[in-house]
Design a protein around this motif. Structure first.
Motif, PDB file in Angstrom:
ATOM      1  N   GLN A  92      -1.125   1.424  12.350  1.00  0.00           N
ATOM      2  CA  GLN A  92      -2.246   1.328  11.418  1.00  0.00           C
ATOM      3  C   GLN A  92      -3.571   1.455  12.161  1.00  0.00           C
ATOM      4  N   LEU A  93      -3.677   0.829  13.333  1.00  0.00           N
ATOM      5  CA  LEU A  93      -4.905   0.933  14.112  1.00  0.00           C
ATOM      6  C   LEU A  93      -5.146   2.379  14.549  1.00  0.00           C
ATOM      7  N   ALA A  94      -4.081   3.075  14.938  1.00  0.00           N
ATOM      8  CA  ALA A  94      -4.226   4.480  15.330  1.00  0.00           C
ATOM      9  C   ALA A  94      -4.756   5.308  14.177  1.00  0.00           C
ATOM     10  N   MET A  95      -4.216   5.093  12.987  1.00  0.00           N
ATOM     11  CA  MET A  95      -4.643   5.878  11.828  1.00  0.00           C
ATOM     12  C   MET A  95      -6.089   5.578  11.443  1.00  0.00           C
ATOM     13  N   LYS A  96      -6.495   4.330  11.555  1.00  0.00           N
ATOM     14  CA  LYS A  96      -7.874   3.979  11.223  1.00  0.00           C
ATOM     15  C   LYS A  96      -8.856   4.540  12.237  1.00  0.00           C
ATOM     16  N   SER A  97      -8.433   4.616  13.496  1.00  0.00           N
ATOM     17  CA  SER A  97      -9.340   5.017  14.568  1.00  0.00           C
ATOM     18  C   SER A  97      -9.435   6.527  14.738  1.00  0.00           C
ATOM     19  N   ALA A  98      -8.386   7.243  14.358  1.00  0.00           N
ATOM     20  CA  ALA A  98      -8.379   8.706  14.534  1.00  0.00           C
ATOM     21  C   ALA A  98      -9.321   9.367  13.532  1.00  0.00           C
ATOM     22  N   GLN A  99      -9.872  10.494  13.937  1.00  0.00           N
ATOM     23  CA  GLN A  99     -10.701  11.311  13.048  1.00  0.00           C
ATOM     24  C   GLN A  99     -10.044  12.654  12.742  1.00  0.00           C
ATOM     25  N   SER A 100      -8.942  12.921  13.402  1.00  0.00           N
ATOM     26  CA  SER A 100      -8.290  14.224  13.260  1.00  0.00           C
ATOM     27  C   SER A 100      -7.427  14.291  12.005  1.00  0.00           C
ATOM     28  N   GLU A 101      -7.103  15.499  11.614  1.00  0.00           N
ATOM     29  CA  GLU A 101      -6.256  15.730  10.445  1.00  0.00           C
ATOM     30  C   GLU A 101      -4.815  15.311  10.710  1.00  0.00           C
ATOM     31  N   LEU A 102      -4.342  15.512  11.936  1.00  0.00           N
ATOM     32  CA  LEU A 102      -2.951  15.254  12.288  1.00  0.00           C
ATOM     33  C   LEU A 102      -2.884  14.202  13.396  1.00  0.00           C
ATOM     34  N   VAL A 103      -1.933  13.268  13.245  1.00  0.00           N
ATOM     35  CA  VAL A 103      -1.722  12.232  14.258  1.00  0.00           C
ATOM     36  C   VAL A 103      -0.249  12.260  14.650  1.00  0.00           C
ATOM     37  N   GLY A 104       0.007  12.474  15.941  1.00  0.00           N
ATOM     38  CA  GLY A 104       1.363  12.492  16.455  1.00  0.00           C
ATOM     39  C   GLY A 104       1.673  11.204  17.183  1.00  0.00           C
ATOM     40  N   PHE A 105       2.838  10.608  16.900  1.00  0.00           N
ATOM     41  CA  PHE A 105       3.232   9.348  17.525  1.00  0.00           C
ATOM     42  C   PHE A 105       4.275   9.584  18.616  1.00  0.00           C
ATOM     43  N   LEU A 106       4.005   9.003  19.767  1.00  0.00           N
ATOM     44  CA  LEU A 106       4.974   8.964  20.855  1.00  0.00           C
ATOM     45  C   LEU A 106       5.159   7.516  21.275  1.00  0.00           C
ATOM     46  N   ASP A 107       6.387   7.109  21.516  1.00  0.00           N
ATOM     47  CA  ASP A 107       6.628   5.808  22.118  1.00  0.00           C
ATOM     48  C   ASP A 107       6.442   5.934  23.628  1.00  0.00           C
TER      49      ASP A 107
END
Length: 330
Positions: A92-107
């Protein structure tokens, strides 16, 4: 709580963000950074990397700051701290902080191949109707596998579902794991609740399934979910994660989360009926498993894991209701 990066970078419009959610990943993160530094075909992609430190107690922050010292300025490497334990909060923090259209998750144990960024970004541009899409994930095991491991392989975020990109059909009730997953940010923000029922594993519980819960909300928002085999990731699995002492709590957590992941895609009117269907089915599976494997349960790890899964699935509705009641009166 948000920590500023050690070195200020020149900010420019970003169209792809990689979020690495980590807990005590100081020893694992360097390999991920090294693979991201070697990405090819990224000309024209303005991308950035977030490290979401999920309340680590090791040297994770120091490792990130060390890499920031000589990290390429055209790919900002930023550090964030999320005190609430659980991968759901980190995402959730990543999504709130990103400004880009696409967010890729890596562990922090995911090693993307050298074309992962290019393939991930290109797929999102080509298919704007897709809300989320997963990678092809292969295991990199540190030790020999338990006997009959194939029976439980699918629970380790190892995803090999053919060489052709395809949509996950809702009727099959299969979704990609969060490892190597790319999400369209607007699809997430418009559909995923701020507080999920499942929050992810932490020191006090092994409850999992928060990624499937989030993706299910995106699907309910009429976004398609796809598999993109051109995005290739190696999932490092250390020896301790294949030991009985780890596996049994792991499968208990999977089972206890199942009430949420089973019910979330069902119409409300179906849920009371399916509650009893699942109770009967889990009980049948547990009893059948006991009859077939009773003499092996103490020595055959995979059989013991399967029984733990069935029993925990049977308990899942009551466990989840307990969590919700505690939250309501907290």
């Amino acid at each position: 709580m948000l920590s500023s990066p050690a070195i200020e970078t020149v900010h420019r419009p970003c169209n792809f963000t990689i979020a690495i959610c980590t807990y005590n990943g100081a020893k694992r993160l360097p390999a991920v950074f090294d693979h991201l530094r070697q990405q090819l075909g990224t000309q024209g992609i303005h991308w950035e990397i977030f490290v979401i430190d999920n309340n680590s107690s090791d040297a994770t922050a120091d490792v990130v700051r060390q890499y920031q010292q000589d990290w390429p300025s055209e790919v900002p490497l930023r550090y964030f701290f999320e005190q609430r334990q659980g991968a759901a909060y980190a995402r959730q923090l990543a999504m709130k902080s990103a400004q880009s259209e696409l967010v890729g998750f890596l562990d922090d144990d995911n090693l993307p191949n050298e074309h992962w960024v290019a393939e991930a970004y290109g797929f999102g541009q080509k298919y704007p109707h897709v809300g989320a899409y997963g990678s092809q994930i292969h295991g990199q095991f540190e030790c020999d596998l338990p006997e009959d491991f194939e029976r439980i392989r699918s629970f380790f975020a190892l995803t090999q579902r053919g060489e052709a990109a395809h949509v996950y059909q809702p009727r099959l009730r299969v979704l990609p794991p969060s490892a190597g997953l790319v999400v369209r940010r607007q699809a997430w923000l418009n559909n995923v609740p701020e507080q999920l029922i499942l929050t992810g594993r932490h020191d006090e519980q092994m409850l999992t399934g928060e990624d499937l819960e989030a993706i299910s909300h995106i699907r309910r928002g009429n976004w398609e979910i796809w598999h993109n085999p051109a995005m290739k990731v190696r999932h490092q699995i250390p020896a301790h994660r294949l030991q009985r002492s780890y596996l049994l709590p792991f499968f208990r957590g999977i089972g206890l989360s199942r009430h949420v992941t089973r019910m979330i895609n069902m119409p409300l009117w179906q849920r009371p009926i399916m509650f009893w269907v699942y109770i009967a089915n889990d009980l049948r599976k547990a009893l059948h498993h006991l009859v077939i494997y009773r003499s092996l349960l103490k020595t055959h790890t995979v059989s013991a894991c399967e029984l733990q899964l069935y029993l925990s699935s049977l308990m899942s509705p009551f466990y989840i209701w307990g969590i919700l009641i505690k939250r309501r009166f907290r």
